[in-house]
Design a protein around this motif. Structure first.
Motif, short mmCIF file in Angstrom:
data_model
loop_
_atom_site.label_atom_id
_atom_site.label_comp_id
_atom_site.label_asym_id
_atom_site.label_seq_id
_atom_site.Cartn_x
_atom_site.Cartn_y
_atom_site.Cartn_z
N GLY A 1 62.03 -33.84 -22.62
CA GLY A 1 62.93 -34.73 -21.90
C GLY A 1 63.74 -35.69 -22.75
N GLY A 2 64.05 -35.32 -23.97
CA GLY A 2 64.87 -36.15 -24.84
C GLY A 2 64.09 -37.14 -25.68
N SER A 3 62.78 -37.05 -25.64
CA SER A 3 61.93 -37.97 -26.41
C SER A 3 60.90 -37.23 -27.24
CB SER A 3 61.20 -38.92 -25.46
OG SER A 3 62.10 -39.76 -24.79
N ILE A 4 60.44 -37.94 -28.26
CA ILE A 4 59.31 -37.44 -29.03
C ILE A 4 58.09 -38.24 -28.55
CG2 ILE A 4 58.33 -37.00 -31.31
CD1 ILE A 4 61.00 -35.54 -30.79
N THR A 5 57.28 -37.60 -27.75
CA THR A 5 56.07 -38.20 -27.20
C THR A 5 54.90 -37.90 -28.14
OG1 THR A 5 55.47 -36.20 -26.01
CG2 THR A 5 56.94 -37.73 -24.86
N PRO A 6 53.74 -38.50 -27.92
CA PRO A 6 52.58 -38.12 -28.73
C PRO A 6 52.27 -36.61 -28.62
CG PRO A 6 52.15 -40.21 -27.69
CD PRO A 6 53.44 -39.70 -27.10
N ALA A 7 52.42 -36.06 -27.43
CA ALA A 7 52.18 -34.61 -27.27
C ALA A 7 53.22 -33.81 -28.06
CB ALA A 7 52.22 -34.23 -25.79
N ALA A 8 54.46 -34.25 -28.03
CA ALA A 8 55.52 -33.58 -28.80
C ALA A 8 55.21 -33.66 -30.29
CB ALA A 8 56.87 -34.20 -28.50
N ALA A 9 54.73 -34.81 -30.73
CA ALA A 9 54.39 -34.98 -32.15
C ALA A 9 53.28 -34.00 -32.55
CB ALA A 9 53.97 -36.42 -32.42
N HIS A 10 52.26 -33.84 -31.70
CA HIS A 10 51.19 -32.87 -31.99
C HIS A 10 51.75 -31.46 -32.12
CE1 HIS A 10 47.42 -35.08 -31.85
NE2 HIS A 10 47.92 -35.82 -30.86
N LEU A 11 52.64 -31.08 -31.20
CA LEU A 11 53.24 -29.75 -31.26
C LEU A 11 54.07 -29.61 -32.53
CD1 LEU A 11 53.77 -26.99 -30.02
CD2 LEU A 11 55.62 -28.05 -28.67
N GLY A 12 54.83 -30.63 -32.87
CA GLY A 12 55.63 -30.60 -34.09
C GLY A 12 54.78 -30.38 -35.33
N LEU A 13 53.62 -31.00 -35.36
CA LEU A 13 52.72 -30.80 -36.50
C LEU A 13 52.25 -29.35 -36.59
CD1 LEU A 13 50.71 -34.11 -36.21
CD2 LEU A 13 52.44 -33.54 -37.94
N GLU A 14 52.02 -28.73 -35.45
CA GLU A 14 51.68 -27.30 -35.44
C GLU A 14 52.85 -26.48 -35.98
OE1 GLU A 14 50.26 -25.78 -31.69
OE2 GLU A 14 49.16 -27.64 -31.30
N TRP A 15 54.06 -26.82 -35.55
CA TRP A 15 55.23 -26.07 -35.99
C TRP A 15 55.49 -26.20 -37.49
CZ3 TRP A 15 59.31 -27.49 -31.68
CH2 TRP A 15 58.96 -26.84 -30.50
N TYR A 16 55.21 -27.38 -38.04
CA TYR A 16 55.41 -27.56 -39.49
C TYR A 16 54.41 -26.75 -40.30
CZ TYR A 16 58.99 -31.24 -39.58
OH TYR A 16 60.16 -31.94 -39.50
N GLY B 1 49.55 -42.37 -31.58
CA GLY B 1 49.90 -43.52 -30.75
C GLY B 1 50.09 -43.16 -29.30
N ALA B 2 50.70 -44.07 -28.57
CA ALA B 2 50.94 -43.87 -27.15
C ALA B 2 52.42 -43.99 -26.80
CB ALA B 2 50.15 -44.90 -26.34
N GLU B 3 53.25 -44.38 -27.76
CA GLU B 3 54.67 -44.59 -27.50
C GLU B 3 55.46 -43.30 -27.62
OE1 GLU B 3 56.59 -48.02 -29.26
OE2 GLU B 3 54.62 -48.75 -29.87
N SER B 4 56.60 -43.31 -26.94
CA SER B 4 57.56 -42.22 -27.06
C SER B 4 58.81 -42.77 -27.73
CB SER B 4 57.93 -41.66 -25.68
OG SER B 4 56.82 -41.05 -25.10
N TYR B 5 59.50 -41.93 -28.45
CA TYR B 5 60.70 -42.31 -29.17
C TYR B 5 61.85 -41.42 -28.73
CZ TYR B 5 57.16 -44.73 -31.78
OH TYR B 5 56.11 -45.55 -32.10
N ARG B 6 62.95 -42.06 -28.35
CA ARG B 6 64.09 -41.29 -27.85
C ARG B 6 64.84 -40.65 -29.01
NH1 ARG B 6 69.38 -42.53 -25.91
NH2 ARG B 6 69.12 -44.71 -26.52
N ALA B 7 65.25 -39.42 -28.78
CA ALA B 7 66.04 -38.68 -29.76
C ALA B 7 67.48 -38.67 -29.27
CB ALA B 7 65.51 -37.26 -29.90
N GLN B 8 68.38 -39.27 -30.05
CA GLN B 8 69.79 -39.34 -29.69
C GLN B 8 70.57 -38.38 -30.59
OE1 GLN B 8 72.01 -42.91 -30.85
NE2 GLN B 8 72.62 -43.04 -28.70
N PRO B 9 71.07 -37.30 -30.00
CA PRO B 9 71.82 -36.33 -30.81
C PRO B 9 73.20 -36.85 -31.19
CG PRO B 9 71.69 -35.61 -28.52
CD PRO B 9 70.90 -36.87 -28.63
N VAL B 10 73.67 -36.44 -32.36
CA VAL B 10 75.01 -36.74 -32.83
C VAL B 10 75.70 -35.39 -33.01
CG1 VAL B 10 76.40 -37.76 -34.67
CG2 VAL B 10 74.21 -38.82 -34.02
N ALA B 11 76.72 -35.15 -32.23
CA ALA B 11 77.42 -33.85 -32.27
C ALA B 11 78.10 -33.63 -33.61
CB ALA B 11 78.45 -33.77 -31.14
#
Length: 105
Positions: A53-68, A94-104
Motif C-alpha cells: 500500500g505504498g509503505s514499507i511496513t515491518p512485514a514488508a521489511a521482512h520480505l525484503g530481507l528474504e528477497w535480498y 520495529g513497529a513503524e511504517s515508512y512511506r515510499a514516494q516515487p519520483v518519475a
C-alpha cells in the motif's frame, strides 16, 4: 533463490528516477536512486511498496530481507556495507511504517 534471480521476477523500476523513504512526519529519511549500485534496491523497495500500500511496513521489511537473499547474510556480517539492507533489518524489528514516494523518470 539468489538476489539476481529474484530481481528478474520483480517489476521493473525503469519508470522511476528515485524513491524517497519518508517518516511519519513526511521527512525524507533516505533516497534510493535509479543509478548503478542502487537499481536493485530501487526495484526491491518499489516492489515492496507496491505490495504494502505504498509503505514499507515491518512485514514488508521482512520480505525484503528474504528477497535480498545472500546479500542479507553479508549485511549481517558486515554492518554498514549495505545501507539499504541495514535499513530493512532495523525496520523489520520495529513497529513503524515508512512511506515510499516515487519520483518519475
Amino acid at each position: 533463490m539468489h538476489f539476481a534471480d529474484r530481481l528478474k521476477q520483480l517489476p521493473s523500476a525503469s519508470h522511476l528516477a528515485a524513491l524517497h523513504l519518508l517518516d511519519a512526519d513526511g521527512q525524507t529519511l533516505a533516497t534510493i536512486e535509479n543509478k548503478p549500485g542502487q537499481t536493485g534496491s530501487l526495484v526491491v523497495y518499489a516492489a515492496l511498496a507496491a505490495l504494502y500500500g505504498g509503505s514499507i511496513t515491518p512485514a514488508a521489511a521482512h520480505l525484503g530481507l528474504e528477497w535480498y537473499a545472500e546479500h542479507t547474510a553479508d549485511a549481517l556480517a558486515f554492518p554498514g556495507k549495505h545501507p539499504n539492507i541495514d535499513r530493512l533489518l532495523a525496520w523489520a524489528q520495529g513497529a513503524e511504517s515508512y512511506r515510499a514516494q516515487p519520483v518519475a523518470a
